[in-house]
Design an enzyme around this catalytic site. Structure first.
Site, short mmCIF file in Angstrom:
data_model
loop_
_atom_site.label_atom_id
_atom_site.label_comp_id
_atom_site.label_asym_id
_atom_site.label_seq_id
_atom_site.Cartn_x
_atom_site.Cartn_y
_atom_site.Cartn_z
N LYS A 154 0.85 -1.18 0.00
CA LYS A 154 0.00 0.00 0.00
C LYS A 154 0.89 1.23 0.00
O LYS A 154 1.71 1.43 0.90
CB LYS A 154 -0.90 0.00 1.23
CG LYS A 154 -1.73 1.26 1.36
CD LYS A 154 -2.76 1.16 2.44
CE LYS A 154 -3.54 2.46 2.55
NZ LYS A 154 -4.60 2.36 3.55
N LYS A 172 -2.18 -1.56 -3.84
CA LYS A 172 -3.05 -0.39 -3.77
C LYS A 172 -2.23 0.89 -3.83
O LYS A 172 -1.22 0.95 -3.14
CB LYS A 172 -3.81 -0.47 -2.46
CG LYS A 172 -4.70 0.69 -2.13
CD LYS A 172 -5.21 0.56 -0.72
CE LYS A 172 -6.06 1.77 -0.45
NZ LYS A 172 -6.59 1.79 0.89
C1 PBG Z 1 -7.37 3.39 5.87
C2 PBG Z 1 -7.63 3.25 4.42
C3 PBG Z 1 -7.44 4.20 3.40
C4 PBG Z 1 -7.94 3.62 2.25
C5 PBG Z 1 -8.39 2.34 2.59
N1 PBG Z 1 -8.17 2.14 3.92
C6 PBG Z 1 -6.92 5.59 3.46
C7 PBG Z 1 -5.53 5.81 3.85
O1 PBG Z 1 -4.73 4.90 4.02
O2 PBG Z 1 -5.20 6.98 4.03
C8 PBG Z 1 -8.01 4.30 0.91
C9 PBG Z 1 -9.12 3.83 0.02
C10 PBG Z 1 -9.44 4.71 -1.12
O3 PBG Z 1 -8.85 5.78 -1.35
O4 PBG Z 1 -10.35 4.34 -1.85
N2 PBG Z 1 -6.14 2.97 6.32
#
Ligand code: PBG
Length: 332
Positions: A203, A256
């Site tokens: 991520k 992601k």
């Molecule tokens: C929380 C989380 C996020 C997303 C999914 N879980 C935001 C982040 O990490 O700041 C992003 C999902 C999206 O943008 O569609 N940890």
């Protein structure tokens, strides 16, 4: 035809395989199927309400009662899996994300009610502190730093609480080190052997999460997430993170965001032997919607083209805000 011409024009004409819809479809190397789709959904407190998210046109937060209907609709369209996120009121946020462990919290209630309303639905839940954190960070903050091990402790208890409420899979999205192993341990100790883990393994610290943070009102109050989420230039590190998570017990690994990281998706897919998921994040959805609303691109075509790109790059599963729209289109 002499030997030198074998394999050459005009004996070989690529266009023969593109001449009609029937032949194009017959030789398509990848296909989108509703079985592969995961629909992210946002739940909020209250009754009989849905609120459109300003930066995600056509996407809503639902109260539990309406979300049950939405989940049933999704399931009937063939989208058999949802990924649940809760919007937590500011008054319930603190540095340790205490509310995340509340067995009667919004998330836990939503899990129980959804499971009861649509038992055949595969219910996945987001595990991270940011929606619960007064700092909007994915971990406990001390002196401006995000503390890993204390956070992992909380995340594992949060996962157990989701599992006990009925989650089929927990999906840790925090990027703390060692959390998959800790979560697997606590689940095994509690006898929750069949609760799966979908790990957000690679991520990235991405600007494409902007609209999501709008949806949950979870933007970081200070700084950014670069000390825990991955640095965009890196690809080998993504493979390493995925392998670590698998060794710690992840059943599914995830990359992601999606579109800017197709190479990462392919690299991970080539190296691992568990299902690989990709998350087409909020900013990707919003870009397509915004351009379509301006008449600059065809929104439907852009949706389909972006999603088949994930299949081509090797995605087994796709989490996308287009899940419902695309299912309707696939079902004709
Ligand atoms: C929380 C989380 C996020 C997303 C999914 N879980 C935001 C982040 O990490 O700041 C992003 C999902 C999206 O943008 O569609 N940890």
């Amino acid at each position: 035809m002499n030997e030198n011409q074998l394999g050459n024009y005009p004996y070989v004409r690529g266009r023969r395989l593109r001449a009609s819809a029937a032949v194009r479809e017959m030789v398509a190397e990848n296909r989108l199927h509703t079985d592969d789709l995961i629909a992210p959904v946002f739940v909020m407190d209250g009754d009989n309400q849905k609120q459109e998210i300003a930066s995600m046109p056509g996407y809503y937060r639902f109260t539990i009662d309406l979300l049950k209907k939405e989940a049933r609709e999704l399931y009937d369209l063939g989208v058999k899996s949802i990924l649940l996120f809760a919007k937590v009121p500011d008054a319930l946020k603190d540095n340790e994300g205490t509310e995340a462990l509340n067995k009667d919290g919004l998330m836990q209630r939503a899990i129980r009610e959804l499971k009861e309303a649509v038992p055949e639905l595969l219910l996945m839940t987001d595990v991270a502190l940011d929606p619960y954190s007064s700092y909007g960070h994915d971990g406990v903050v001390i002196n401006g730093k995000i503390i890993n091990d204390q956070t992992v402790e909380i995340l594992s208890r949060m996962s157990l609480s989701h599992a006990k409420a009925g989650a089929d899979f927990v999906a840790p999205s925090d990027m703390m080190d060692g959390r998959i192993g800790a979560i697997r341990d606590i689940l095994e100790d509690a006898g929750m052997h069949n609760t799966g883990i979908m790990a957000y393994s690679a991520k990235y610290a991405s600007c494409f999460y902007g609209p999501f943070r709008d949806a949950l009102d979870s933007a970081p109050g200070f700084g950014d997430k670069k000390t825990y989420q991955m640095n965009p230039p890196n690809i080998r590190e993504a493979v390493k993170e995925a392998q670590l998570d698998i060794n710690e017990g992840a059943d599914i690994v995830m990359v992601k965001p999606g579109m800017p990281y197709l190479d990462v998706l392919k690299a991970v897919k080539d190296e691992v032997n568990v299902p690989v998921s990709v998350y087409q994040v909020s900013g990707e959805y919003s870009m397509i919607k915004a351009a379509a609303m301006n008449g600059w691109i065809d929104g439907d075509e852009a949706m389909m083209e972006s999603l088949i790109g994930f299949k081509r790059a090797g995605a087994d599963l796709i989490a996308t805000y287009f899940a419902k729209e695309v299912a309707k289109k696939i079902n004709g």
